[in-house]
Design a protein around this motif. Structure first.
Motif, PDB file in Angstrom:
ATOM      1  N   GLN A 195       0.832  -1.171   0.000  1.00  0.00           N
ATOM      2  CA  GLN A 195       0.000   0.000   0.000  1.00  0.00           C
ATOM      3  C   GLN A 195       0.889   1.251   0.000  1.00  0.00           C
ATOM      4  O   GLN A 195       1.745   1.416   0.852  1.00  0.00           O
ATOM      5  CB  GLN A 195      -0.905   0.022   1.244  1.00  0.00           C
ATOM      6  N   VAL A 196       0.656   2.116  -0.956  1.00  0.00           N
ATOM      7  CA  VAL A 196       1.432   3.336  -1.076  1.00  0.00           C
ATOM      8  C   VAL A 196       0.960   4.342  -0.039  1.00  0.00           C
ATOM      9  O   VAL A 196      -0.243   4.574   0.130  1.00  0.00           O
ATOM     10  CB  VAL A 196       1.291   3.937  -2.488  1.00  0.00           C
ATOM     11  N   GLN A 197       1.911   4.953   0.648  1.00  0.00           N
ATOM     12  CA  GLN A 197       1.582   6.016   1.607  1.00  0.00           C
ATOM     13  C   GLN A 197       2.381   7.265   1.270  1.00  0.00           C
ATOM     14  O   GLN A 197       3.562   7.188   0.923  1.00  0.00           O
ATOM     15  CB  GLN A 197       1.888   5.563   3.028  1.00  0.00           C
ATOM     16  N   LEU A 198       1.709   8.392   1.384  1.00  0.00           N
ATOM     17  CA  LEU A 198       2.343   9.689   1.187  1.00  0.00           C
ATOM     18  C   LEU A 198       2.184  10.469   2.484  1.00  0.00           C
ATOM     19  O   LEU A 198       1.053  10.641   2.964  1.00  0.00           O
ATOM     20  CB  LEU A 198       1.680  10.460   0.038  1.00  0.00           C
ATOM     21  N   VAL A 199       3.266  10.968   3.023  1.00  0.00           N
ATOM     22  CA  VAL A 199       3.219  11.693   4.295  1.00  0.00           C
ATOM     23  C   VAL A 199       3.739  13.101   4.071  1.00  0.00           C
ATOM     24  O   VAL A 199       4.908  13.296   3.714  1.00  0.00           O
ATOM     25  CB  VAL A 199       4.044  10.984   5.379  1.00  0.00           C
ATOM     26  N   GLU A 200       2.852  14.071   4.278  1.00  0.00           N
ATOM     27  CA  GLU A 200       3.221  15.472   4.086  1.00  0.00           C
ATOM     28  C   GLU A 200       3.624  16.112   5.417  1.00  0.00           C
ATOM     29  O   GLU A 200       3.145  15.706   6.483  1.00  0.00           O
ATOM     30  CB  GLU A 200       2.050  16.272   3.507  1.00  0.00           C
ATOM     31  N   SER A 201       4.450  17.129   5.328  1.00  0.00           N
ATOM     32  CA  SER A 201       4.814  17.923   6.490  1.00  0.00           C
ATOM     33  C   SER A 201       5.245  19.300   6.027  1.00  0.00           C
ATOM     34  O   SER A 201       5.483  19.509   4.826  1.00  0.00           O
ATOM     35  CB  SER A 201       5.939  17.253   7.288  1.00  0.00           C
ATOM     36  N   TRP A 211      -2.991   9.939  -2.791  1.00  0.00           N
ATOM     37  CA  TRP A 211      -3.044  11.236  -2.133  1.00  0.00           C
ATOM     38  C   TRP A 211      -2.559  11.147  -0.698  1.00  0.00           C
ATOM     39  O   TRP A 211      -2.784  10.132  -0.014  1.00  0.00           O
ATOM     40  CB  TRP A 211      -4.481  11.771  -2.124  1.00  0.00           C
ATOM     41  N   GLY A 212      -1.910  12.213  -0.254  1.00  0.00           N
ATOM     42  CA  GLY A 212      -1.567  12.337   1.143  1.00  0.00           C
ATOM     43  C   GLY A 212      -2.749  12.856   1.930  1.00  0.00           C
ATOM     44  O   GLY A 212      -3.823  13.142   1.385  1.00  0.00           O
ATOM     45  N   LEU A 253       7.152  22.654   2.000  1.00  0.00           N
ATOM     46  CA  LEU A 253       6.402  21.433   2.239  1.00  0.00           C
ATOM     47  C   LEU A 253       7.211  20.226   1.773  1.00  0.00           C
ATOM     48  O   LEU A 253       7.937  20.311   0.768  1.00  0.00           O
ATOM     49  CB  LEU A 253       5.067  21.453   1.498  1.00  0.00           C
ATOM     50  N   SER A 254       7.067  19.130   2.502  1.00  0.00           N
ATOM     51  CA  SER A 254       7.729  17.878   2.130  1.00  0.00           C
ATOM     52  C   SER A 254       6.694  16.770   1.999  1.00  0.00           C
ATOM     53  O   SER A 254       5.705  16.749   2.739  1.00  0.00           O
ATOM     54  CB  SER A 254       8.749  17.471   3.193  1.00  0.00           C
ATOM     55  N   CYS A 255       6.939  15.873   1.069  1.00  0.00           N
ATOM     56  CA  CYS A 255       6.079  14.704   0.883  1.00  0.00           C
ATOM     57  C   CYS A 255       6.988  13.493   0.727  1.00  0.00           C
ATOM     58  O   CYS A 255       7.718  13.395  -0.271  1.00  0.00           O
ATOM     59  CB  CYS A 255       5.195  14.877  -0.339  1.00  0.00           C
ATOM     60  N   THR A 256       6.936  12.584   1.682  1.00  0.00           N
ATOM     61  CA  THR A 256       7.757  11.387   1.641  1.00  0.00           C
ATOM     62  C   THR A 256       6.880  10.183   1.321  1.00  0.00           C
ATOM     63  O   THR A 256       5.827   9.991   1.933  1.00  0.00           O
ATOM     64  CB  THR A 256       8.478  11.177   2.977  1.00  0.00           C
ATOM     65  N   THR A 257       7.326   9.400   0.355  1.00  0.00           N
ATOM     66  CA  THR A 257       6.556   8.241  -0.074  1.00  0.00           C
ATOM     67  C   THR A 257       7.089   6.973   0.575  1.00  0.00           C
ATOM     68  O   THR A 257       8.249   6.915   0.998  1.00  0.00           O
ATOM     69  CB  THR A 257       6.614   8.084  -1.601  1.00  0.00           C
ATOM     70  N   SER A 258       6.225   5.945   0.610  1.00  0.00           N
ATOM     71  CA  SER A 258       6.624   4.669   1.214  1.00  0.00           C
ATOM     72  C   SER A 258       7.458   3.836   0.256  1.00  0.00           C
ATOM     73  O   SER A 258       8.005   2.809   0.655  1.00  0.00           O
ATOM     74  CB  SER A 258       5.382   3.885   1.643  1.00  0.00           C
ATOM     75  N   GLY A 259       7.528   4.264  -1.004  1.00  0.00           N
ATOM     76  CA  GLY A 259       8.331   3.550  -1.985  1.00  0.00           C
ATOM     77  C   GLY A 259       9.150   4.498  -2.811  1.00  0.00           C
ATOM     78  O   GLY A 259       9.137   5.715  -2.595  1.00  0.00           O
ATOM     79  N   SER A 260       9.844   3.953  -3.774  1.00  0.00           N
ATOM     80  CA  SER A 260      10.705   4.760  -4.628  1.00  0.00           C
ATOM     81  C   SER A 260       9.885   5.733  -5.475  1.00  0.00           C
ATOM     82  O   SER A 260       8.805   5.398  -5.969  1.00  0.00           O
ATOM     83  CB  SER A 260      11.507   3.856  -5.562  1.00  0.00           C
ATOM     84  N   LEU A 261      10.423   6.945  -5.643  1.00  0.00           N
ATOM     85  CA  LEU A 261       9.766   7.922  -6.502  1.00  0.00           C
ATOM     86  C   LEU A 261       9.697   7.436  -7.945  1.00  0.00           C
ATOM     87  O   LEU A 261       8.826   7.855  -8.711  1.00  0.00           O
ATOM     88  CB  LEU A 261      10.495   9.262  -6.447  1.00  0.00           C
ATOM     89  N   PHE A 262      10.591   6.538  -8.321  1.00  0.00           N
ATOM     90  CA  PHE A 262      10.597   6.036  -9.695  1.00  0.00           C
ATOM     91  C   PHE A 262       9.409   5.100  -9.950  1.00  0.00           C
ATOM     92  O   PHE A 262       9.198   4.687 -11.091  1.00  0.00           O
ATOM     93  CB  PHE A 262      11.917   5.333  -9.987  1.00  0.00           C
TER      94      PHE A 262
END
Length: 115
Positions: free
Chosen positions: A1-7, A105-106, A20-29
């Protein structure tokens, strides 16, 4: 499951800056493109900035020259540098990740610009 976490959201005076930052649970590629959208009260969600896997960027006219989207593939993170902020930039900002099959979406982060 893909997760996007914003801060990085918060309250800032007009003319100020936020990142703003958005970190994903997987590779950006894994994604064809990443982006930031925003939704102000009573308005539709709108695109703010997009960046492709090939680092091609696209901006809404209202933020062109003030906002910059970038990506750090090693950190699986996409950034939105926001300068010269205006009260009309006040909104909930959402990170978006797009694959050929669907969009992710985050949870959103609030940005409030006081006059």
């Amino acid at each position: 499951q893909v997760q996007l976490v914003e801060s990085g959201g918060g309250l800032v005076q007009a003319g100020g800056s936020l990142r703003l930052s958005c970190t994903t649970s997987g590779s950006l590629f894994s994604f064809n493109a990443m982006g930031w959208y925003r939704q102000a009260p009573g308005k539709q969600r709108e695109m703010v900035a997009l960046i492709s896997s090939g680092v091609k960027t696209n901006y809404a006219d209202s933020v062109l020259g003030r906002f910059t989207i970038s990506r750090d593939n090693a950190k699986n993170t996409v950034y939105l540098q926001m300068n010269s902020l205006k009260p009309e930039d006040t909104a909930v900002y959402y990170c978006n990740a797009q694959t050929q099959m669907r969009a992710y979406w985050g949870q959103g982060t609030q940005v409030t610009v006081s006059s």
